[in-house]
Design a protein around this motif. Structure first.
Motif, short mmCIF file in Angstrom:
data_model
loop_
_atom_site.label_atom_id
_atom_site.label_comp_id
_atom_site.label_asym_id
_atom_site.label_seq_id
_atom_site.Cartn_x
_atom_site.Cartn_y
_atom_site.Cartn_z
N GLY A 144 38.24 36.63 53.97
CA GLY A 144 38.40 35.46 53.12
C GLY A 144 37.26 34.47 53.27
O GLY A 144 36.53 34.19 52.31
N LEU A 145 37.06 33.95 54.48
CA LEU A 145 36.05 32.92 54.69
C LEU A 145 34.64 33.45 54.45
O LEU A 145 33.79 32.74 53.91
N LEU A 146 34.40 34.72 54.83
CA LEU A 146 33.06 35.26 54.62
C LEU A 146 32.75 35.49 53.15
O LEU A 146 31.58 35.66 52.78
N ALA A 147 33.78 35.52 52.31
CA ALA A 147 33.52 35.61 50.86
C ALA A 147 32.76 34.36 50.39
O ALA A 147 31.93 34.43 49.47
N ILE A 148 33.04 33.21 51.03
CA ILE A 148 32.30 31.98 50.70
C ILE A 148 30.85 32.11 51.13
O ILE A 148 29.92 31.76 50.40
N PHE A 149 30.64 32.67 52.31
CA PHE A 149 29.28 32.91 52.82
C PHE A 149 28.51 33.82 51.86
O PHE A 149 27.35 33.55 51.51
N PHE A 150 29.14 34.89 51.40
CA PHE A 150 28.47 35.83 50.51
C PHE A 150 28.32 35.26 49.09
O PHE A 150 27.43 35.66 48.34
N PHE A 151 29.18 34.33 48.71
CA PHE A 151 29.02 33.63 47.43
C PHE A 151 27.71 32.84 47.44
O PHE A 151 26.91 32.90 46.50
N VAL A 152 27.47 32.12 48.53
CA VAL A 152 26.22 31.37 48.68
C VAL A 152 25.04 32.33 48.72
O VAL A 152 23.98 32.08 48.13
N ALA A 153 25.22 33.47 49.42
CA ALA A 153 24.15 34.47 49.48
C ALA A 153 23.82 35.00 48.08
O ALA A 153 22.65 35.24 47.75
N GLY A 154 24.85 35.17 47.24
CA GLY A 154 24.64 35.63 45.87
C GLY A 154 23.84 34.63 45.06
O GLY A 154 22.93 35.00 44.30
N ILE A 155 24.15 33.34 45.22
CA ILE A 155 23.39 32.30 44.51
C ILE A 155 21.94 32.28 45.00
O ILE A 155 21.00 32.18 44.20
N GLU A 156 21.74 32.37 46.32
CA GLU A 156 20.39 32.40 46.88
C GLU A 156 19.59 33.55 46.30
O GLU A 156 18.42 33.40 45.92
N LEU A 157 20.22 34.72 46.24
CA LEU A 157 19.54 35.91 45.73
C LEU A 157 19.18 35.72 44.26
O LEU A 157 18.06 36.03 43.84
N LYS A 158 20.12 35.18 43.47
CA LYS A 158 19.85 34.97 42.05
C LYS A 158 18.69 33.98 41.88
O LYS A 158 17.78 34.21 41.05
N ARG A 159 18.71 32.90 42.65
CA ARG A 159 17.65 31.91 42.54
C ARG A 159 16.29 32.51 42.92
O ARG A 159 15.28 32.25 42.26
N GLU A 160 16.27 33.30 44.00
CA GLU A 160 15.02 33.92 44.42
C GLU A 160 14.48 34.85 43.32
O GLU A 160 13.26 34.95 43.12
N MET A 161 15.39 35.52 42.60
CA MET A 161 14.95 36.48 41.58
C MET A 161 14.48 35.81 40.30
O MET A 161 13.65 36.37 39.58
N VAL A 162 14.98 34.62 40.00
CA VAL A 162 14.61 33.98 38.72
C VAL A 162 13.69 32.79 38.90
O VAL A 162 13.01 32.40 37.93
N ALA A 163 13.66 32.19 40.08
CA ALA A 163 12.84 30.99 40.25
C ALA A 163 12.09 30.94 41.58
O ALA A 163 11.28 30.03 41.78
N GLY A 164 12.32 31.90 42.46
CA GLY A 164 11.71 31.86 43.77
C GLY A 164 10.67 32.95 43.98
O GLY A 164 10.08 33.47 43.03
N ASP A 165 10.48 33.33 45.25
CA ASP A 165 9.44 34.29 45.60
C ASP A 165 9.67 35.68 45.03
O ASP A 165 8.72 36.44 44.84
N LEU A 166 10.93 36.05 44.78
CA LEU A 166 11.22 37.39 44.29
C LEU A 166 11.03 37.52 42.78
O LEU A 166 11.19 38.60 42.23
N ARG A 167 10.68 36.42 42.11
CA ARG A 167 10.48 36.45 40.66
C ARG A 167 9.24 37.26 40.30
O ARG A 167 9.23 38.01 39.33
N ASP A 168 8.19 37.08 41.08
CA ASP A 168 6.93 37.78 40.85
C ASP A 168 6.92 39.07 41.70
O ASP A 168 6.93 39.00 42.93
N PRO A 169 6.92 40.25 41.06
CA PRO A 169 6.98 41.50 41.83
C PRO A 169 5.88 41.61 42.87
O PRO A 169 6.10 42.13 43.96
N ARG A 170 4.68 41.09 42.55
CA ARG A 170 3.58 41.19 43.52
C ARG A 170 3.84 40.31 44.74
O ARG A 170 3.60 40.72 45.88
N ALA A 171 4.35 39.10 44.49
CA ALA A 171 4.66 38.20 45.61
C ALA A 171 5.87 38.69 46.39
O ALA A 171 5.98 38.47 47.60
#
Length: 468
Positions: free
Chosen positions: A85-112
């Motif tokens: 239960g509680l770790l679902a909250i942790f992974f929810f935040v991890a999901g947002i972090e991953l999405k942000r990295e893919m669309v606006a962070g370092d993971l957006r640029d494949p080379r970077a």
């Protein structure tokens, strides 16, 4: 081992972050650092509670206490509620972090993204390989191969806070990106390798709930009173489907929009992450640690950590595998691509951060419970191995980082310096003519003050030269 020589068009690895990225990383890591200290306190409390003879029985009673609606398949122990239960909250935040990295962070640029992704993948593959080889040679169980693959960013930051090391923002961002990619693959490992039987009716209901969640987001519907009940229903259905319930948290986090529209100062995803991260770092993860880290730490139990192949594999995976994997993956990728290390840092700095990533606490404990489910003694021994390996990695990284601390402090202070007091670090304004004009005015004003002070001091000295 020297960094590859920079050539025209070469990308810089661990170079200075952009100002918005630096601000985001600083805010995220500030919360995680506080959460990491709470996590450390919770882990120590659990060890004391579980090992003091007068308190041990009460720890087991609380941990095994069941509550929840049995008719919905949710009559779970406190320990189970914390993990699912509680770790679902942790992974929810991890999901947002991953999405942000893919669309606006370092993971957006494949080379970077290539360098941190390669480092994270190697940092998971090599510990798994170390564990597997250790158990093949020792005749142990291969079920725990995934235990040493995870990095705990909160615990790593707690170590940084305790030892007082001022890492430059580029190294902190690298560590954060490593942890985000690490979390992604840990999620995939849990979903693929730790799902036994599937309840397709419950799984279909969970997918239907996720579809409704996505449609509401697309329509711009607002209000926590809409999303929180829906999230609880999705979580319950996912739990009853046979897939680990934390996957529901990740899926919902990935659905949030993490790009800004006109008139927005930050995206809905970043806004929700800002609200939920303190709950995750300050409550959910520490409570999970409190009810998962309580294992026996007697001399005999610690001795078995280094003699049983399953536990030895976990320790070696975290301490040796993580360092070799992350450092080796980073160096090889930089060596064979157009990436060169920033002039401010050197490869020993990458090695030190790689050793810090060997602290695998939260997700490692969770995977240990899943890998050896039903084998309570072995589960506790593997947990003790996670604690031992993480402690050794923390001590090793402390030594390595302390050796370089004077350099880190100088870089950190240079990043933070704001002599014109405009709220923007001076290092980001060096190419701005207005900045240089302001700095010239500041220096001229300081020089004038020094001249006036010298004149006043000189006149006072002359007045005191006569007879008493």
């Amino acid at each position: 081992m020297s960094a590859p020589r920079a050539t025209p068009g070469t990308r810089k690895f661990l170079g200075r972050l952009s100002l918005p990225e630096r601000t985001f990383v600083a805010d995220a890591l500030r919360t995680e650092t506080v959460g990491g200290v709470l996590l450390l306190v919770a882990a120590i409390t659990a060890l004391i509670w579980a090992n003091v003879p007068a308190l041990h029985d009460s720890y087991e009673t609380v941990r095994e206490f069941h509550l929840g609606p049995g008719a919905l398949g949710l009559n779970l122990s406190i320990e189970h509620w914390a993990a699912d239960g509680l770790l679902a909250i942790f992974f929810f935040v991890a999901g947002i972090e991953l999405k942000r990295e893919m669309v606006a962070g370092d993971l957006r640029d494949p080379r970077a993204a290539l360098l941190p992704v390669a480092a994270a993948l190697c940092g998971m593959a090599v510990p798994a390989l170390v564990y597997t080889l250790t158990n093949l040679m020792g005749g142990g169980s291969l079920a725990g191969w995934a235990v040493p693959t995870a990095t705990d960013i909160a615990f790593a930051l707690a170590v940084l806070a305790v030892i007082g090391t001022s890492l430059p923002s580029a190294l902190r961002a690298f560590l954060l990106t490593l942890a985000v990619v690490d979390d992604l693959f840990a999620i995939l490992i849990i979903a693929v390798f730790f799902t036994d039987g599937l309840n397709f009716a419950a799984l279909g209901g969970a997918f239907a709930g996720l579809l409704v969640f996505w449609l509401l987001l697309r329509k711009g519907v607002r209000g926590w009173y809409v999303y929180v009940p829906l999230a609880l229903v999705i979580w319950a259905l996912m739990y009853n489907s046979g897939i680990h319930a934390t996957i529901a948290g990740v899926a919902m986090g990935l659905m949030l929009r993490c790009t800004t529209h006109e008139g927005e100062t930050r995206s809905p995803g970043e806004h929700i992450e800002h609200l939920v991260r303190p709950l995750s770092a300050g409550l959910a993860v520490p409570l999970f640690a409190l009810f998962s880290a309580g294992v026996a730490v007697s001399g005999g139990a610690l001795g078995e950590v280094f003699t049983r192949p399953e536990t030895l594999g976990v320790v070696l995976g975290l301490v040796v595998g993580k360092v070799l994997g992350i450092f080796g993956g980073t160096w090889l990728t930089a060596r064979f691509t157009r990436a060169s290390l920033s002039e401010d840092l050197s490869w020993p700095d990458v090695f030190a951060v790689a050793s810090l990533a060997g602290i695998g606490f939260t997700v490692s404990l969770l995977i240990g419970e899943l890998a050896f489910e039903g084998e309570r003694v072995l589960t506790d021994q593997v947990k003790a191995a996670v604690l031992t390996g993480s402690l050794i990695a923390a001590l090793l990284s402390t030594v390595l980082l302390k050796v370089r601390n004077a350099k880190y402090r100088a870089l950190y202070e240079a990043e933070e310096r704001d002599e014109d007091l405009d709220g923007i670090p001076d290092i980001y304004e060096q190419d701005n003519p207005e900045y240089h004009l302001r700095m010239a005015e500041i220096y001229e004003r300081k020089a004038a003050e020094h001249r006036r002070l010298a004149e006043v001091t000189g006149r006072a000295s002359e007045g005191n030269d006569g007879p008493a």
